[in-house]
Design an enzyme around this catalytic site. Structure first.
Site, mmCIF file in Angstrom:
data_model
loop_
_atom_site.group_PDB
_atom_site.id
_atom_site.type_symbol
_atom_site.label_atom_id
_atom_site.label_comp_id
_atom_site.label_asym_id
_atom_site.label_seq_id
_atom_site.Cartn_x
_atom_site.Cartn_y
_atom_site.Cartn_z
ATOM 1 N N ASP A 78 -53.884 -56.335 4.692
ATOM 2 C CA ASP A 78 -53.448 -54.983 5.030
ATOM 3 C C ASP A 78 -52.094 -55.042 5.724
ATOM 4 O O ASP A 78 -51.769 -56.036 6.385
ATOM 5 C CB ASP A 78 -54.455 -54.288 5.955
ATOM 6 C CG ASP A 78 -54.319 -52.767 5.908
ATOM 7 O OD1 ASP A 78 -55.143 -52.128 5.221
ATOM 8 O OD2 ASP A 78 -53.386 -52.229 6.531
ATOM 9 N N ASP A 120 -60.299 -49.943 -0.833
ATOM 10 C CA ASP A 120 -60.566 -48.573 -0.389
ATOM 11 C C ASP A 120 -59.312 -47.962 0.235
ATOM 12 O O ASP A 120 -59.388 -47.017 1.003
ATOM 13 C CB ASP A 120 -61.715 -48.571 0.621
ATOM 14 C CG ASP A 120 -62.258 -47.181 0.911
ATOM 15 O OD1 ASP A 120 -62.394 -46.391 -0.040
ATOM 16 O OD2 ASP A 120 -62.542 -46.884 2.092
ATOM 17 N N LYS A 160 -60.658 -47.208 -4.980
ATOM 18 C CA LYS A 160 -60.663 -45.756 -4.781
ATOM 19 C C LYS A 160 -59.445 -45.129 -5.450
ATOM 20 O O LYS A 160 -58.330 -45.624 -5.325
ATOM 21 C CB LYS A 160 -60.642 -45.431 -3.285
ATOM 22 C CG LYS A 160 -60.565 -43.943 -2.989
ATOM 23 C CD LYS A 160 -60.839 -43.660 -1.526
ATOM 24 C CE LYS A 160 -59.758 -44.180 -0.612
ATOM 25 N NZ LYS A 160 -60.090 -43.936 0.795
#
Length: 258
Positions: A78, A120, A160
């Site tokens: 991330d 996600d 997603k």
């Protein structure tokens, strides 16, 4: 506190999955989305190796750890720093999932090629449907590209995506790299949310084709245009015109790419 803030606080207090996550020390209500996706599609198994793209704040890392157990292994990537979790088989890397040096760092940490790649992540939300749809597709296409670089053959993928004009074309793109592609919305997703999850089952080993004629792949070349049409100065102008100019420009961009 404004009316909107009060409404948000009240909504969260009445949110079943938010309260459940809080009671069980999960970092996000989204943890339950992965549990439900896995229950339905059997994506992650005990002892699996998993990579979580866009893993902050760590809710899906926690869910994946609960599924794989102490003999599995999870690496998250991330742009934000993720607070460490109390398990020695979870590692979070701060970096861009599209950068080769970050992927190499992740690969060096893994005991073997991942069985599953999960994502996600959400783009920065503008509040304009077409813009958010395009941003979502850009992000999820990069996740798919990363998955084809890392997954072991036969592995699984879940990502997603925000619904919109090109959603079905994204599903078609996923089906080029996996034996089966599915779409679903888990119970833990809010009813008003535009999010849908795309599942790829059994990776066929094909590498991502940047020369594909798919309009989804072509979107990866549109970042300068998108930055231009979402610049603060133009957004100010657009807000006066009811966002019409922005929508028109994005549709023009799409038609050129198709």
């Amino acid at each position: 506190m404004g009316k909107k803030d009060k409404r948000w606080v009240l909504q969260r207090k009445n949110d079943h999955y938010y309260n459940l996550a809080k009671r069980r020390n999960y970092r996000s209500r989204a943890t339950y989305k992965l549990f439900q996706l896995n229950e339905k599609f059997n994506l992650i198994k005990e002892r699996n190796v998993v990579v979580d793209l866009g893993c902050a704040p760590g809710g899906w890392l926690q869910a994946a750890r609960d599924i794989v157990g102490e003999d599995g292994f999870i690496v998250g990537i991330d742009l934000q720093t993720v607070k460490p979790l109390p398990h020695d088989n979870i590692i979070a890397i701060k970096g861009d999932m599209t950068k080769e040096e970050i992927l190499k760092q992740a690969k060096d940490l893994l005991p073997e090629k991942p069985d599953v790649i999960i994502c996600d992540a959400s783009p920065n939300i503008s509040g304009v449907w077409d813009v958010d749809h395009v941003r979502s597709l850009e992000l999820t296409t990069m996740a798919l590209m990363t998955a084809t670089k890392m997954l072991k053959k036969g592995g699984n993928f879940v990502v997603k995506v925000f619904q919109g004009d090109l959603f079905e074309k994204y599903v078609q793109l996923v089906s080029e790299y996996f034996d089966k592609a599915f779409t679903t919305k888990p119970r833990a997703s809010r009813d008003e949310s535009a999010e849908v999850y795309v599942i790829g089952k059994r990776f066929n080993g094909k590498k991502f084709d940047m020369n594909s004629k798919s309009p989804i792949v072509k979107l990866l070349d549109t970042k300068p245009v998108e930055e231009e049409i979402t610049s603060p100065s133009l957004r100010k102008e657009i807000s006066k015109e009811d966002s019409g100019l922005m929508i028109k420009r994005i549709k023009e961009m799409r038609s050129k790419k198709e």
